[in-house]
Design a protein around this motif. Structure first.
Motif, PDB file in Angstrom:
ATOM      1  N   ALA A 125       0.844  -1.201   0.000  1.00 42.77           N
ATOM      2  CA  ALA A 125       0.000   0.000   0.000  1.00 42.77           C
ATOM      3  C   ALA A 125       0.878   1.250   0.000  1.00 42.77           C
ATOM      4  CB  ALA A 125      -0.900  -0.011   1.233  1.00 42.77           C
ATOM      5  N   PRO A 126       0.334   2.421  -0.352  1.00 46.67           N
ATOM      6  CA  PRO A 126       1.108   3.670  -0.266  1.00 46.67           C
ATOM      7  C   PRO A 126       1.661   3.846   1.150  1.00 46.67           C
ATOM      8  CG  PRO A 126      -0.936   4.042  -1.455  1.00 46.67           C
ATOM      9  CD  PRO A 126      -1.023   2.653  -0.901  1.00 46.67           C
ATOM     10  N   ALA A 171      -5.136   8.562  -0.709  1.00 46.59           N
ATOM     11  CA  ALA A 171      -4.697   7.365  -1.433  1.00 46.59           C
ATOM     12  C   ALA A 171      -4.742   6.131  -0.540  1.00 46.59           C
ATOM     13  CB  ALA A 171      -3.280   7.575  -1.967  1.00 46.59           C
ATOM     14  N   GLN A 172      -4.328   6.272   0.709  1.00 50.87           N
ATOM     15  CA  GLN A 172      -4.363   5.122   1.613  1.00 50.87           C
ATOM     16  C   GLN A 172      -5.794   4.664   1.885  1.00 50.87           C
ATOM     17  OE1 GLN A 172      -2.045   6.606   4.918  1.00 50.87           O
ATOM     18  NE2 GLN A 172      -0.110   5.839   4.069  1.00 50.87           N
ATOM     19  N   THR A 173      -6.721   5.605   1.991  1.00 53.73           N
ATOM     20  CA  THR A 173      -8.136   5.242   2.170  1.00 53.73           C
ATOM     21  C   THR A 173      -8.653   4.505   0.935  1.00 53.73           C
ATOM     22  OG1 THR A 173      -8.505   7.158   3.605  1.00 53.73           O
ATOM     23  CG2 THR A 173     -10.443   6.158   2.593  1.00 53.73           C
ATOM     24  N   GLY A 207     -10.082  -0.696  -1.899  1.00 55.48           N
ATOM     25  CA  GLY A 207      -9.801  -1.648  -2.975  1.00 55.48           C
ATOM     26  C   GLY A 207      -9.366  -2.999  -2.450  1.00 55.48           C
ATOM     27  N   ARG A 208      -8.561  -3.014  -1.396  1.00 52.50           N
ATOM     28  CA  ARG A 208      -8.121  -4.295  -0.821  1.00 52.50           C
ATOM     29  C   ARG A 208      -9.300  -5.061  -0.234  1.00 52.50           C
ATOM     30  NH1 ARG A 208      -2.588  -4.736  -0.632  1.00 52.50           N
ATOM     31  NH2 ARG A 208      -1.625  -2.792  -1.351  1.00 52.50           N
ATOM     32  N   GLY A 209     -10.255  -4.323   0.332  1.00 53.04           N
ATOM     33  CA  GLY A 209     -11.459  -4.993   0.838  1.00 53.04           C
ATOM     34  C   GLY A 209     -12.206  -5.700  -0.273  1.00 53.04           C
ATOM     35  N   THR A 267      -5.481   3.454  -8.827  1.00 52.96           N
ATOM     36  CA  THR A 267      -5.751   4.893  -8.671  1.00 52.96           C
ATOM     37  C   THR A 267      -5.011   5.440  -7.460  1.00 52.96           C
ATOM     38  OG1 THR A 267      -7.940   4.697  -9.699  1.00 52.96           O
ATOM     39  CG2 THR A 267      -7.560   6.618  -8.295  1.00 52.96           C
ATOM     40  N   ALA A 268      -5.060   4.687  -6.341  1.00 59.63           N
ATOM     41  CA  ALA A 268      -4.364   5.119  -5.127  1.00 59.63           C
ATOM     42  C   ALA A 268      -2.860   5.210  -5.358  1.00 59.63           C
ATOM     43  CB  ALA A 268      -4.668   4.153  -3.982  1.00 59.63           C
ATOM     44  N   ALA A 269      -2.301   4.195  -6.034  1.00 60.17           N
ATOM     45  CA  ALA A 269      -0.856   4.188  -6.296  1.00 60.17           C
ATOM     46  C   ALA A 269      -0.465   5.338  -7.217  1.00 60.17           C
ATOM     47  CB  ALA A 269      -0.443   2.854  -6.903  1.00 60.17           C
ATOM     48  N   ALA A 270      -1.285   5.595  -8.249  1.00 64.58           N
ATOM     49  CA  ALA A 270      -0.988   6.681  -9.187  1.00 64.58           C
ATOM     50  C   ALA A 270      -1.066   8.041  -8.492  1.00 64.58           C
ATOM     51  CB  ALA A 270      -1.957   6.641 -10.365  1.00 64.58           C
ATOM     52  N   ASP A 271      -2.095   8.230  -7.670  1.00 64.01           N
ATOM     53  CA  ASP A 271      -2.233   9.508  -6.959  1.00 64.01           C
ATOM     54  C   ASP A 271      -1.075   9.723  -5.985  1.00 64.01           C
ATOM     55  OD1 ASP A 271      -4.560   9.939  -8.334  1.00 64.01           O
ATOM     56  OD2 ASP A 271      -5.909   9.449  -6.657  1.00 64.01           O
ATOM     57  N   ALA A 272      -0.687   8.657  -5.264  1.00 64.30           N
ATOM     58  CA  ALA A 272       0.435   8.767  -4.328  1.00 64.30           C
ATOM     59  C   ALA A 272       1.731   9.039  -5.068  1.00 64.30           C
ATOM     60  CB  ALA A 272       0.552   7.486  -3.496  1.00 64.30           C
ATOM     61  N   ASP A 273       1.919   8.395  -6.220  1.00 63.03           N
ATOM     62  CA  ASP A 273       3.128   8.594  -7.018  1.00 63.03           C
ATOM     63  C   ASP A 273       3.210  10.025  -7.535  1.00 63.03           C
ATOM     64  OD1 ASP A 273       5.453   7.946  -8.586  1.00 63.03           O
ATOM     65  OD2 ASP A 273       4.160   7.722 -10.332  1.00 63.03           O
ATOM     66  N   ASP A 274       2.096  10.526  -8.082  1.00 67.73           N
ATOM     67  CA  ASP A 274       2.082  11.903  -8.588  1.00 67.73           C
ATOM     68  C   ASP A 274       2.364  12.903  -7.469  1.00 67.73           C
ATOM     69  OD1 ASP A 274       1.520  11.065 -11.147  1.00 67.73           O
ATOM     70  OD2 ASP A 274      -0.638  11.375 -10.980  1.00 67.73           O
TER      71      ASP A 274
END
Length: 522
Positions: free
Chosen positions: A40-41, A124-126, A131-133, A178-185
């Motif tokens: 996760a982020p 992003a973590q939320t 998504g993991r759920g 989406t979370a990974a992309a937002d955290a990366d950006d």
């Protein structure tokens, strides 16, 4: 090895395809488990937010310092000299005022960057947790893996279950991506801004006790004329660090000679260029020889002869000339030509050899053109570049990546202190991943060569070499050896569209792409 934010983004993008196309229960289970295995982020949003607020909280103290300096400046100062290199007290106060303003901007900008990162990371973590759920629910729906023979046949109920689980898992992995992309950006933007603010803490880069604080402050603040002061500072962060280290390593006699040379300089710009020559790796004797050629020249002359690039603003495209001649390539020498100009940017002794000839006093643009041509072809030979035509009509015809890396190491490395390493760009993810390193390099004052490619109407591939020389507000400054500099957006670079810095032939419509980056490695 720890996954980078860009690594997670790429892995999850691939897993989206695997999950959405999984044609068997076991394939779907494997893809879901692989997605859940991507971390996760990372990071603690609360800690990052607290640090950001601490930064922004320092602006009141910085404002108070700035106010005190401005009061001193308004009182008027006598024409007294301070420091080891005879800097006017009024110049020091002016530099201190600008430095204080930069400090305010750094605290504010750095604090905002960290708070924005904290907000984006928390969101992003939320999103990742949601998504993991979904992925875990889909995995539970599928139960255990089928045996070897069971996997051969799938009845209607089993297919319906698999498709429902696949749909849910697709939504889940989309959330993770989406979370990974937002955290990366967000991480990339924060790194870009913080690296820039760190590089702009300029006086502190010159870590030497051999010059007074007043000397260091004035040198770090000096800019060329003819453009935006902040975009035309003579000494980069790397120059300040290297020149300070050189001063520390001098013998007492060498140090005295250098201080005398600086004290006798006729302008702040002349003094800064002497230090830039020292940063470029020249010994004190060579700096004295260079100083004799530029001594007493006004700031316009110094800018014209020692700065191949002058930046008028942080937008658009600008011609770069000496007199009426562009800093541009002859024949197909884009690789050596961009390297020649990049070296002139970091090595003022070399720049003067090109613009002023052996004695530094030749102002004829035609003579400059001849010297520039000869240097382009010398480097073409040095990098084992190709030639076409018969001996009476011989012309340069390009250089391969090995040659480009070789001349970058030989011509730029000694003057920046680094070595170049080739990185192939296979797509937007690779370009996005290398961008923070590019932005840090150019913020420090180290040019970054890169190559672009395109296809013509017959499907033939063509290439061109450019140089990244600056970054500001989400844009990269690109030197094109056709004789121009252009500001392009980070998004255009990531998407591989450099048509703004070249022409429409390198647009995405013509399969334009960024194919290779040569990033400096310490």
């Amino acid at each position: 090895m720890t996954e980078s934010t860009n690594d997670r983004r790429q892995k999850l993008d691939g897993l989206r395809g695997r999950i959405s196309s999984a044609g068997s229960k076991n394939d779907l289970i494997d893809a879901i488990e692989d997605a859940l295995g991507v971390s996760a982020p990372v990071g603690d949003p609360k800690v990052i937010e607290a640090l950001g607020k601490r930064y922004t909280g320092q602006t009141d103290e910085a404002d108070a310092v700035s106010d005190r300096i401005d009061k001193i400046a308004r009182k008027g100062l006598p024409q007294v000299w301070v420091g080891d290199t005879s800097v006017l007290a009024s110049d020091v106060v002016g530099a201190a005022s600008r430095d204080a303003q930069q400090m305010i901007e750094a605290f504010q900008g750095g604090g905002k960057a960290l708070i924005a990162l904290s907000d984006a990371l928390e969101t992003a973590q939320t999103k990742d947790g949601t998504g993991r759920g979904k992925l875990r629910e889909a995995r539970t729906m599928l139960g255990g893996k089928d045996g070897f023979f069971d996997d051969w046949h799938e009845d209607d109920d089993e297919e319906d279950l698999r498709l429902r689980a696949r749909s849910l898992a697709s939504h889940g992995v989309d959330d993770l991506h989406t979370a990974a992309a937002d955290a990366d950006d967000a991480a990339r933007v924060a790194a870009r801004d913080l690296n820039k603010f760190a590089a702009e803490a300029r006086a502190g880069q010159m870590d030497t006790d051999e010059l007074t604080a007043a000397d260091r402050l004035a040198l770090a603040d000096t800019s060329n004329v003819g453009g935006d002061a902040e975009l035309n500072e003579i000494l980069s962060a790397n120059d300040l660090e290297r020149s300070g280290r050189a001063m520390e390593n001098f013998s007492p006699a060498e140090r005295a000679r250098m201080e005398r040379l600086l004290a006798n300089a006729s302008s702040p710009q002349e003094k800064a260029y002497l230090m830039k020559a020292l940063a470029s790796g020249y010994d004190v004797g060579e700096v004295e020889k260079f100083g004799g050629k530029i001594h007493g020249k006004d700031s316009t002359w110094l800018q014209e002869h020692l700065a191949p690039v002058t930046t008028g603003s942080g937008t658009g495209q600008e011609d770069q000339k000496f007199g009426d001649e562009h800093w541009s390539q002859d024949d197909e020498t884009c690789v050596p030509s961009s390297t020649v100009t990049a070296r002139a940017l970091v090595d003022p002794v070399y720049a003067l050899e090109l613009t002023g000839g052996p004695d530094g006093q030749d102002d004829d643009p035609d003579h400059f053109r001849k010297r520039l041509h000869d240097e382009q072809f010398r480097m073409n030979d040095e990098g084992d570049g190709e030639y076409d035509g018969w001996w009476w009509d011989r012309h340069a015809a390009g250089m391969d990546s090995d040659g480009q890396e070789e001349i970058s190491d030989k011509e730029l490395g000694p003057h920046t202190g680094d070595k170049y390493d080739t990185q192939e760009m296979d797509g937007a993810d690779d370009r996005r991943g290398v961008l923070p390193a590019i932005e840090k390099s150019v913020a420090d004052g180290k040019p970054v060569p890169f190559n672009i490619s395109r296809k013509d109407e017959d499907g033939n591939m063509h290439g061109h070499s450019l140089m990244i020389i600056g970054q500001e507000d989400g844009k990269l400054q690109i030197y094109n050896p056709w004789g121009t500099t252009t500001w392009v957006s980070e998004d255009d670079f990531i998407n591989g569209d450099l048509s703004a810095a070249t022409d429409d032939r390198y647009s995405k419509a013509h399969k334009g792409d960024v194919s290779r980056v040569y990033i400096e490695q310490n």
